[in-house]
Motif scaffolding. Structure first.
Motif, PDB file in Angstrom:
ATOM      1  N   PHE A 163      -4.341  13.567  -7.063  1.00  0.00           N
ATOM      2  CA  PHE A 163      -3.391  12.481  -6.799  1.00  0.00           C
ATOM      3  C   PHE A 163      -2.505  12.810  -5.608  1.00  0.00           C
ATOM      4  O   PHE A 163      -2.195  11.955  -4.788  1.00  0.00           O
ATOM      5  N   ILE A 164      -2.090  14.080  -5.558  1.00  0.00           N
ATOM      6  CA  ILE A 164      -1.214  14.469  -4.443  1.00  0.00           C
ATOM      7  C   ILE A 164      -1.949  14.311  -3.121  1.00  0.00           C
ATOM      8  O   ILE A 164      -1.421  13.745  -2.159  1.00  0.00           O
ATOM      9  N   VAL A 165      -3.190  14.793  -3.085  1.00  0.00           N
ATOM     10  CA  VAL A 165      -3.947  14.699  -1.825  1.00  0.00           C
ATOM     11  C   VAL A 165      -4.177  13.231  -1.456  1.00  0.00           C
ATOM     12  O   VAL A 165      -4.073  12.847  -0.289  1.00  0.00           O
ATOM     13  N   SER A 166      -4.439  12.384  -2.470  1.00  0.00           N
ATOM     14  CA  SER A 166      -4.629  10.965  -2.176  1.00  0.00           C
ATOM     15  C   SER A 166      -3.364  10.359  -1.577  1.00  0.00           C
ATOM     16  O   SER A 166      -3.417   9.635  -0.577  1.00  0.00           O
ATOM     17  N   GLY A 167      -2.237  10.651  -2.215  1.00  0.00           N
ATOM     18  CA  GLY A 167      -0.980  10.105  -1.705  1.00  0.00           C
ATOM     19  C   GLY A 167      -0.709  10.584  -0.292  1.00  0.00           C
ATOM     20  O   GLY A 167      -0.306   9.814   0.594  1.00  0.00           O
ATOM     21  N   LEU A 168      -0.986  11.858  -0.076  1.00  0.00           N
ATOM     22  CA  LEU A 168      -0.790  12.455   1.244  1.00  0.00           C
ATOM     23  C   LEU A 168      -1.673  11.766   2.267  1.00  0.00           C
ATOM     24  O   LEU A 168      -1.247  11.428   3.374  1.00  0.00           O
ATOM     25  N   ALA A 169      -2.941  11.532   1.862  1.00  0.00           N
ATOM     26  CA  ALA A 169      -3.895  10.904   2.764  1.00  0.00           C
ATOM     27  C   ALA A 169      -3.439   9.489   3.115  1.00  0.00           C
ATOM     28  O   ALA A 169      -3.569   9.045   4.257  1.00  0.00           O
ATOM     29  N   PHE A 170      -2.860   8.782   2.128  1.00  0.00           N
ATOM     30  CA  PHE A 170      -2.315   7.456   2.388  1.00  0.00           C
ATOM     31  C   PHE A 170      -1.254   7.522   3.468  1.00  0.00           C
ATOM     32  O   PHE A 170      -1.260   6.766   4.442  1.00  0.00           O
ATOM     33  N   LEU A 208       0.821  -1.208   0.000  1.00  0.00           N
ATOM     34  CA  LEU A 208       0.000   0.000   0.000  1.00  0.00           C
ATOM     35  C   LEU A 208       0.856   1.259   0.000  1.00  0.00           C
ATOM     36  O   LEU A 208       0.519   2.251  -0.643  1.00  0.00           O
ATOM     37  N   GLY A 209       1.970   1.196   0.710  1.00  0.00           N
ATOM     38  CA  GLY A 209       2.870   2.349   0.744  1.00  0.00           C
ATOM     39  C   GLY A 209       3.424   2.637  -0.640  1.00  0.00           C
ATOM     40  O   GLY A 209       3.514   3.792  -1.069  1.00  0.00           O
ATOM     41  N   ALA A 210       3.779   1.574  -1.367  1.00  0.00           N
ATOM     42  CA  ALA A 210       4.318   1.761  -2.712  1.00  0.00           C
ATOM     43  C   ALA A 210       3.261   2.362  -3.622  1.00  0.00           C
ATOM     44  O   ALA A 210       3.534   3.250  -4.441  1.00  0.00           O
ATOM     45  N   LEU A 211       2.031   1.881  -3.449  1.00  0.00           N
ATOM     46  CA  LEU A 211       0.926   2.428  -4.241  1.00  0.00           C
ATOM     47  C   LEU A 211       0.777   3.925  -3.978  1.00  0.00           C
ATOM     48  O   LEU A 211       0.657   4.732  -4.902  1.00  0.00           O
ATOM     49  N   ALA A 212       0.838   4.283  -2.700  1.00  0.00           N
ATOM     50  CA  ALA A 212       0.693   5.689  -2.338  1.00  0.00           C
ATOM     51  C   ALA A 212       1.815   6.516  -2.931  1.00  0.00           C
ATOM     52  O   ALA A 212       1.593   7.616  -3.456  1.00  0.00           O
ATOM     53  N   SER A 213       3.043   5.973  -2.859  1.00  0.00           N
ATOM     54  CA  SER A 213       4.165   6.708  -3.434  1.00  0.00           C
ATOM     55  C   SER A 213       3.946   6.900  -4.922  1.00  0.00           C
ATOM     56  O   SER A 213       4.245   7.959  -5.475  1.00  0.00           O
ATOM     57  N   GLY A 214       3.409   5.854  -5.557  1.00  0.00           N
ATOM     58  CA  GLY A 214       3.122   5.958  -6.981  1.00  0.00           C
ATOM     59  C   GLY A 214       2.129   7.074  -7.267  1.00  0.00           C
ATOM     60  O   GLY A 214       2.332   7.893  -8.167  1.00  0.00           O
ATOM     61  N   LEU A 215       1.073   7.115  -6.472  1.00  0.00           N
ATOM     62  CA  LEU A 215       0.077   8.171  -6.647  1.00  0.00           C
ATOM     63  C   LEU A 215       0.711   9.546  -6.505  1.00  0.00           C
ATOM     64  O   LEU A 215       0.478  10.443  -7.316  1.00  0.00           O
ATOM     65  N   LEU A 216       1.528   9.681  -5.471  1.00  0.00           N
ATOM     66  CA  LEU A 216       2.177  10.970  -5.230  1.00  0.00           C
ATOM     67  C   LEU A 216       3.036  11.370  -6.430  1.00  0.00           C
ATOM     68  O   LEU A 216       2.980  12.505  -6.910  1.00  0.00           O
ATOM     69  N   LEU A 217       3.810  10.408  -6.879  1.00  0.00           N
ATOM     70  CA  LEU A 217       4.739  10.684  -7.967  1.00  0.00           C
ATOM     71  C   LEU A 217       3.974  11.086  -9.226  1.00  0.00           C
ATOM     72  O   LEU A 217       4.365  12.007  -9.949  1.00  0.00           O
TER      73      LEU A 217
END
Lengths: 483, 496
Positions: A211-218, A164-173
């Protein structure tokens, strides 16, 4: 700009990196019984970092490495608090880890690497530095959760966390790349300027923001991106849970404010709407789920979700008041969470985890002092004066009301009321119930002293919160360039 | 000033410091020391409140003995204390009852004595803070902090169902408090950055906002009073609390709610208070009549007195919201009197409970044969609870009825019915418990009250009779403040 001027703002991080590498090698030379030297060396490193951070403090906002790195009052304050929190984590967990054979060089080196990652995040002024810091932190944490190799539940937690962390990083990126596409820059100040002048492709910008907010929320662990939190908190050894649940929140606060406030201030209208939904959902789901938990670590996981939701309220209200309130909330939360997990570790023995509600039954009869400390911490989490948790909630509520969202304040306090129930339940268990076991509680001098400082600190800051409040407000004021 | 220290601060912090000292005596091996220290602390705590009475100026409604220091400068919050004619007497009442409670728990409490005594001492200081705080956040801190010792007292030393009761008590009161907090923050922003209660009194507020603020305050204070329909926590808490806890709940805690109406709701939102007065009067009358009838049905003595308290507190809220001097002074006198009477009744029930370990009326009968001295005291307090002329309760109830009759005859008629219901439920209970033949061997084995208990009862009896026969010194103290408050409430605060 000469090299020295670039190096001074990052001096503490450079020192930390050098020391980590040194410790990594030095630890190989030490036998298993003399790991205590590694431990002392790590603590000394933290003290050294503190001194360097204080020593290299410069007034105003100083940029380094082509504005990729920033040194301001907020970053210095947050870094100092991170060292302090990390110091507490290490002291709290020493005995616990020793009893479980996890008191190894790897643990300490990973902890320091995580700290380095957080420091880089705190001082980042550029999407790349932010991302690098975040990944260094995350990778260290994944590894730490998995450190207890023979525990199935810990391995499962690490796996979940990693995926899940990798997914979040992907979203952020992905979000970062969209913002780069829309504004042509990765540097926060330049992005802010570009948006203020008006960009052509507004929808690209908004998509990037989502996407940034989603990654941040993760990373913050707020609803609906919270699924990893309970499993990881539950599965990881308590020392790692304590680390994950405390220090990174400071970096996460810096991360959120740097991106949303410094970078995307002019899109506040867009992101504050998203955050309102995230915050309300987190407070609702976190509080309601926490009631149903019998495992204390899981309960605190849901309580973290709630607290992070509450912290977001400060960001939503905006302005110096709001960001200052958020920072104050984060700092006090870190303090309370350290104490709470510290207490779980204090009550644990070799081969026994005191992580269910029943383990706290009748604590007042086994150790009145520890019960009193835990009561202070729980009251503080519930936000009841005269503990510091009240002022944390108070200052956030104040900033919301100031922006005219009085209804949001009412919603927030109603969820706090629900939250108060499960914190009170712990007090009830400790004071009103009969203990299930009478095993003696062995408290080391260091941990005993620390938990007392922690508990009384919550009370003392509850009586005299002014100084810390002002520090947060001033550091936010001097650091964030508000337009 | 006491030895160079400001009076009000001493009344707050002296009991708290003694509480901590008592706690430090540790486990029950040192129980005698803990008791002694608690007694010294409570007596000293009571003595230091006397300068408030002797040095009080009856001729002004301004705050007296004011202390003002910076506390949290970031939010302009001050450590601001002071008393006027409305609050001063309650500090005296509270400190006095702390002594009574410590004495009442002297032999009865045997487990965790130090924690018990310390909880009451700490609470005494906190309650003094509630009555004297002039900064709303300082008030809020004391107000909430008050819950913590009470939570522990009910939960640790209460009866079988104590945990349910204490949780209910805590969460009910927290609900109201949190809404009040939002209202206070809203007012802070309205005044342009001041948490001073006196600034709240002055600031103009639009009608809609006033109504919302009034409702928020209503939840906070009505739960504490308690008013119908948010009264359900009180019988549970009372029944399960130890005697000392019940006494403090009845004598002190309930007064805090009514005090809140006087200090916050009415002066801050006068227009909303007038607009919603009808609702408040209706709720008060329901409490007086309906809860009075409920009391009649009770088979548990403590529950009966608890319901009787709710009914009597209905008089207080009725007196406040008819907006005249008779009503308001009557309400204040009723608050003081109810403190003594209900406190004394709970002590009487405590005396019986300590000996028989039952609160059921059916388990008693013919107690007078075995405990004549006790029966005499109990008689006096039961009479006072039914509002017999010559006792303290009569003065307040009579004044409230007089005030009400000026407003509406039927209101007064309904309110006056309590004189009948009150007499019915109290005296019927008294008859069943005290008179008749000895019904069972528990009663046959009763011994009369000892010297310590006689001392407590005598002190309370003196106050109940004294207030009933000569209430003037008390009403003199509140007179100017009450009149000023009424003038203030009569003026609209809507923005022009």
């Amino acid at each position: 700009m000469n090299l020295l001027a670039n190096l001074i703002p990052a001096a503490a991080e450079i020192f930390l990196l050098v020391m980590v590498c040194f410790i990594l090698i030095a630890d190989l030379m030490l036998t298993k019984s003399s790991k205590i030297f590694t431990y002392l060396l790590v603590l000394l490193t933290l003290v050294g970092c503190m001194l360097i951070t204080v020593g290299t403090h410069q007034n105003g906002v100083v940029y380094a490495f082509n504005r990729m790195y920033v040194d301001d009052l907020m970053s210095d304050v947050l870094k100092l608090l991170s060292y302090l929190a990390m110091f507490s984590v290490l002291v709290y967990s020493r005995q616990y880890l020793m009893l479980r054979g996890l008191f190894t060089g790897e643990f300490m080196v990973l902890a320091l690497f995580a700290l380095l990652g957080m420091n880089v995040m705190i001082s980042a002024n550029h999407f790349l530095t932010l991302y690098l810091g975040l990944e260094l932190l995350s990778l260290s944490l994944y590894a730490m959760v998995a450190l207890q190799r023979d525990s199935a539940i810990a391995t499962e937690a690490a796996m979940k966390y990693f995926v899940l962390g990798a997914l979040a990083s992907g979203l952020l990126l992905y979000g970062m790349s969209m913002l780069y596409g829309a504004t042509g820059s990765l540097e926060l100040g330049a992005i802010s300027d570009a948006i203020a002048q008006g960009v052509q492709n507004k929808s690209l910008l908004v998509f990037g923001l989502v996407f940034i907010v989603s990654g941040l929320a993760f990373k913050l662990g707020v609803v609906p991106f919270h699924m990893w939190v309970p499993d990881v908190y539950h599965g990881a050894p308590t020392a790692m849970t304590m680390l994950i649940g405390s220090v990174p929140k400071l970096a996460a606060f810096a991360f959120a404010t740097r991106i949303l406030v410094e970078g995307l201030q002019s899109m506040e209208h867009d992101w504050s709407g998203m955050l309102i939904v995230l915050a309300i959902a987190s407070m609702a789901l976190g509080n309601l789920s926490a009631i149903a938990q019998t495992n204390l670590k899981r309960m605190f996981a849901y309580s973290t979700i709630t607290h992070m939701g509450f912290m977001l309220l400060g960001l939503i209200s905006g302005g110096i008041e709001g960001y200052g309130a958020s920072m104050f909330y984060t700092v006090t939360y870190v303090m309370m969470s350290l104490g709470a997990f510290g207490m779980i570790m204090l009550l644990s023995r070799a081969g026994f985890e005191a992580d269910t509600l029943n383990d706290f039954k009748g604590l007042n009869q086994r150790s009145p002092w520890l019960a009193f400390m835990m009561m202070l911490l729980m009251l503080s989490m519930a936000g009841i004066p005269p503990t510091v948790g009240f002022y944390a909630k108070f200052s956030v509520l104040n900033s919301i009301v100031q922006t005219g969202h009085t209804w949001l304040a009412v919603v927030a306090v109603m969820f706090s009321l629900i939250g108060a129930f499960y914190y009170l339940r712990i007090i009830k268990l400790m004071y009103f119930d009969v203990p299930e076991s009478h095993a003696p509680i062995s408290v080391g001098t260091d941990t005993g002293l620390l938990i007392s400082i922690n508990g009384l600190g919550v009370l003392f800051l509850g009586l005299m919160p002014g100084a810390l409040m002002s520090i947060c407000a001033v550091s936010v004021q001097q650091s964030l360039l508000l337009h | 000033m006491i030895f160079g220290l400001p009076v009000i601060s001493v009344t707050i912090w002296l009991p708290i410091i003694f509480g901590i000292l008592v706690l430090a005596t540790g486990d029950d091996k040192n129980a005698p020391l803990a008791r002694m220290l608690a007694l010294v602390g409570s007596v000293l705590g009571c003595l230091v409140t006397l300068p408030l009475y002797t040095g009080f100026d009856n001729s002004t409604s301004n705050m007296q003995f004011v202390e003002l220091h910076d506390w949290i400068t970031h939010f302009n919050i001050h450590y601001h204390l002071g008393v006027d004619g409305i609050s001063m007497l309650f500090i005296l009442l509270n400190s006095f009852f702390t002594v009574i409670v410590v004495m009442a728990g002297w032999r009865v409490i045997e487990k965790r004595v130090a924690q018990y005594m310390a909880a009451f001492l700490v609470m005494s200081g906190i309650v003094n803070g509630v009555f004297s705080a002039l900064d709303s956040i300082l008030f809020y801190v004391f107000w909430e902090a008050m819950l913590i010792p009470m939570f522990i007292i009910i939960g640790l030393w209460g009866g079988p169902n104590r945990i349910y009761a204490t949780m209910k008590f805590f969460l009910y009161t927290l609900l109201g408090s949190l809404l009040m907090l939002v209202a206070l923050i809203y007012l802070y922003n309205l005044t342009g950055g001041s948490f001073a209660i006196l600034d709240f009194h002055r600031v103009a507020i639009p009608m809609t906002a006033q109504i919302f603020i009034f409702i928020a305050f209503f939840f906070a204070f009505a739960v504490k009073v308690p008013m119908f329909p948010v009264h359900t926590w009180l019988p549970d808490a009372h029944v399960e609390a130890p005697t000392g806890g019940s006494v403090v709940l009845a004598a002190i805690m309930l007064k805090v709610g009514a005090y809140g109406f006087l200090r916050f709701s009415m002066p801050i939102t006068p227009d909303a208070s007038h607009k919603l007065a009808g609702v408040m009067i209706a709720l008060s009358l329901i409490a007086i009549v309906y809860i009075g009838l409920v009391a009649l049905m009770q088979s548990d003595m403590k529950k009966l007195v608890a319901y009787s308290s709710i009914s009597h507190m209905g008089f207080v809220t009725l007196g406040l919201f008819i907006f005249n001097a008779y009503g308001m002074e009557g309400a204040l006198l009723q608050m003081l009197s109810h403190g003594f009477v209900a406190g004394a009744l709970f002590l009487c029930i405590g005396v019986l409970y300590d000996r028989v370990h039952s609160r059921q009326i059916a388990d008693y009968g013919g107690v007078a044969n075995k405990m004549p001295v006790f029966a005499a005291f109990f008689m006096l307090f039961a009479m006072a609870n039914s509002g017999l002329p010559g006792t303290s309760a009569f003065v307040g109830e009579f004044m409230v009825v007089m005030g009400t009759i000026k407003v509406n005859f039927w209101y007064a008629f309904a309110a006056a019915s309590t004189l009948i219901f009150g007499a019915a439920y109290t005296l019927w209970m008294y008859k069943r418990v005290i008179f008749g033949a000895v019904t069972n061997h528990h009663v046959a084995e009763l011994t009369d009250i000892n010297g310590r208990e006689i001392l407590i009862m005598t002190i309370l009896a003196i106050f109940v009779l004294g207030m009933g026969l000569y209430p003037l010194p008390l009403s003199e103290i509140m007179h100017v403040s009450v009149n000023d408050l009424l003038v203030h409430v009569a003026h609209s605060k809507l923005p022009l």
